[in-house]
Design a protein around this motif. Structure first.
Motif, PDB file in Angstrom:
ATOM      1  N   LYS A  95       0.821  -1.213   0.000  1.00 18.33           N
ATOM      2  CA  LYS A  95       0.000   0.000   0.000  1.00 18.33           C
ATOM      3  C   LYS A  95       0.855   1.263   0.000  1.00 18.33           C
ATOM      4  N   ALA A  96       2.168   1.093   0.095  1.00 18.48           N
ATOM      5  CA  ALA A  96       3.092   2.231   0.080  1.00 18.48           C
ATOM      6  C   ALA A  96       4.441   1.724  -0.423  1.00 18.48           C
ATOM      7  N   LYS A  97       5.379   2.637  -0.597  1.00 18.10           N
ATOM      8  CA  LYS A  97       6.696   2.266  -1.106  1.00 18.10           C
ATOM      9  C   LYS A  97       7.340   1.187  -0.248  1.00 18.10           C
ATOM     10  N   HIS A  98       7.211   1.328   1.056  1.00 15.90           N
ATOM     11  CA  HIS A  98       7.724   0.321   1.984  1.00 15.90           C
ATOM     12  C   HIS A  98       6.535  -0.282   2.729  1.00 15.90           C
TER      13      HIS A  98
ATOM     14  N   ASP B 212      16.107   9.418   8.398  1.00 14.88           N
ATOM     15  CA  ASP B 212      15.490   8.562   9.406  1.00 14.88           C
ATOM     16  C   ASP B 212      13.987   8.513   9.166  1.00 14.88           C
ATOM     17  N   THR B 213      13.329   7.678   9.942  1.00 17.51           N
ATOM     18  CA  THR B 213      11.884   7.535   9.829  1.00 17.51           C
ATOM     19  C   THR B 213      11.171   8.771  10.366  1.00 17.51           C
ATOM     20  N   VAL B 214      10.203   9.252   9.624  1.00 12.47           N
ATOM     21  CA  VAL B 214       9.328  10.329  10.101  1.00 12.47           C
ATOM     22  C   VAL B 214       8.107   9.648  10.715  1.00 12.47           C
ATOM     23  N   GLU B 215       7.982   9.735  12.034  1.00 13.66           N
ATOM     24  CA  GLU B 215       6.956   8.970  12.744  1.00 13.66           C
ATOM     25  C   GLU B 215       5.543   9.242  12.239  1.00 13.66           C
ATOM     26  N   ASP B 216       5.263  10.481  11.886  1.00 12.77           N
ATOM     27  CA  ASP B 216       3.918  10.825  11.427  1.00 12.77           C
ATOM     28  C   ASP B 216       3.568  10.167  10.099  1.00 12.77           C
ATOM     29  N   MET B 217       4.585   9.678   9.393  1.00 13.88           N
ATOM     30  CA  MET B 217       4.356   9.047   8.097  1.00 13.88           C
ATOM     31  C   MET B 217       4.415   7.524   8.181  1.00 13.88           C
ATOM     32  N   LEU B 218       4.516   7.002   9.399  1.00 11.94           N
ATOM     33  CA  LEU B 218       4.677   5.562   9.616  1.00 11.94           C
ATOM     34  C   LEU B 218       3.427   4.976  10.263  1.00 11.94           C
ATOM     35  N   ARG B 219       2.994   3.839   9.756  1.00 15.12           N
ATOM     36  CA  ARG B 219       1.856   3.141  10.365  1.00 15.12           C
ATOM     37  C   ARG B 219       2.266   1.707  10.669  1.00 15.12           C
TER      38      ARG B 219
ATOM     39  N   TYR C   1       5.146   2.600   5.132  1.00 17.17           N
ATOM     40  CA  TYR C   1       5.822   3.902   5.104  1.00 17.17           C
ATOM     41  C   TYR C   1       6.143   4.300   3.662  1.00 17.17           C
ATOM     42  N   PRO C   2       5.867   5.534   3.272  1.00 18.37           N
ATOM     43  CA  PRO C   2       5.129   6.560   4.014  1.00 18.37           C
ATOM     44  C   PRO C   2       3.629   6.403   3.770  1.00 18.37           C
ATOM     45  N   ILE C   3       2.827   6.788   4.736  1.00 20.20           N
ATOM     46  CA  ILE C   3       1.386   6.604   4.591  1.00 20.20           C
ATOM     47  C   ILE C   3       0.797   7.545   3.544  1.00 20.20           C
ATOM     48  N   SER C   4       1.562   8.542   3.137  1.00 18.36           N
ATOM     49  CA  SER C   4       1.086   9.441   2.080  1.00 18.36           C
ATOM     50  C   SER C   4       0.969   8.712   0.745  1.00 18.36           C
ATOM     51  N   ASP C   5       1.633   7.554   0.618  1.00 18.84           N
ATOM     52  CA  ASP C   5       1.532   6.748  -0.604  1.00 18.84           C
ATOM     53  C   ASP C   5       0.233   5.957  -0.667  1.00 18.84           C
TER      54      ASP C   5
ATOM     55  N   ARG D 246      -6.083   4.308   3.461  1.00 24.70           N
ATOM     56  CA  ARG D 246      -5.750   5.284   4.504  1.00 24.70           C
ATOM     57  C   ARG D 246      -6.935   5.598   5.407  1.00 24.70           C
ATOM     58  N   LYS D 247      -8.136   5.629   4.828  1.00 27.10           N
ATOM     59  CA  LYS D 247      -9.307   6.057   5.584  1.00 27.10           C
ATOM     60  C   LYS D 247     -10.180   4.914   6.083  1.00 27.10           C
ATOM     61  N   LEU D 248      -9.924   3.688   5.595  1.00 23.37           N
ATOM     62  CA  LEU D 248     -10.800   2.588   5.992  1.00 23.37           C
ATOM     63  C   LEU D 248     -10.016   1.361   6.453  1.00 23.37           C
ATOM     64  N   THR D 249      -9.374   0.651   5.531  1.00 27.58           N
ATOM     65  CA  THR D 249      -8.797  -0.650   5.880  1.00 27.58           C
ATOM     66  C   THR D 249      -7.557  -0.566   6.766  1.00 27.58           C
TER      67      THR D 249
END
Length: 200
Positions: free
Chosen positions: A65-68, A114-121, A141-145, A151-154
């Motif tokens: 669901k994202a690059k990583h 380094d990891t940006v915590e706000d972009m990590l799930r 990571y990153p959740i913006s991907d 992002r909003k449901l699953t």
């Protein structure tokens, strides 16, 4: 007109949950008949493993669901997160630590600091939204991907997706384990920032 719109919204949401429950039922049937896919990966498919620790292995998600997007799989067969107890907290902490280590290694190779915590799930799907009945932690990571539905449901923290830290704290609270950081300002800083260059 408004009632018609609300009806279609309800129908859409209802259809999604019916689909989730059907997937849950079908997966249970397949797992009981054909065996556990993740147990097979742990025991027989070393070539798929990106990282291994005594309690877990890490693989790529086959539908990222994202690059990583990694899956940290417990070596012990535990069906679902709701089966966990406070005795499993060390396992969960090791799974999270292993996933974070691998992510930092990948980011270092790409030249990111380094990891940006706000972009990590980081977390687990809960029933009925389980694709395989074997404990596995998502590292995304990153959740913006992520797409809108992911992002909003699953993968939205809540009733179907449980963040790892929340699950750990919940298990401790249910067992009456005192929080050693209660009242300490350091409690808000849950994860130590480790520079990417510190990883060898």
């Amino acid at each position: 007109m408004l009632y018609i719109l609300l009806f279609y919204i309800f129908l859409f949401v209802f259809s999604i949950f019916v689909l989730f429950w059907f997937n849950y039922w079908m997966t249970s049937m397949l797992t009981s008949v054909n065996g556990c896919k993740f147990c097979d990966i742990v025991k027989n498919k070393k070539e798929l493993q990106l990282k291994e620790k005594p309690t877990c292995v890490v693989v790529n998600d086959i539908k990222p669901k994202a690059k990583h997007h990694f899956l940290v799989i417990s070596k012990q067969h535990i069906s679902k997160p709701t089966d966990l107890t406070v005795a499993d907290v060390p396992l969960l902490e090791e799974m999270e630590r292993t996933g974070r280590e691998l992510l930092r290694e990948h980011l270092k190779k790409e030249g990111e600091a380094d990891t940006v915590e706000d972009m990590l799930r980081i977390g687990f799907h809960l029933p009925p939204l389980l694709s395989i009945h074997h404990l596995h932690m998502h590292i995304i990571y990153p959740i913006s991907d992520m797409g809108l539905i992911s992002r909003k449901l699953t993968f939205r923290p809540g009733k179907v997706f449980k963040p790892a830290r929340e699950l750990i704290e919940q298990l401790k609270e249910e067992a009456g384990v005192p929080d050693p950081l209660e009242g300490n300002p350091a409690k808000d800083d849950m994860h130590e920032k480790i520079p990417a260059q510190a990883i060898t």
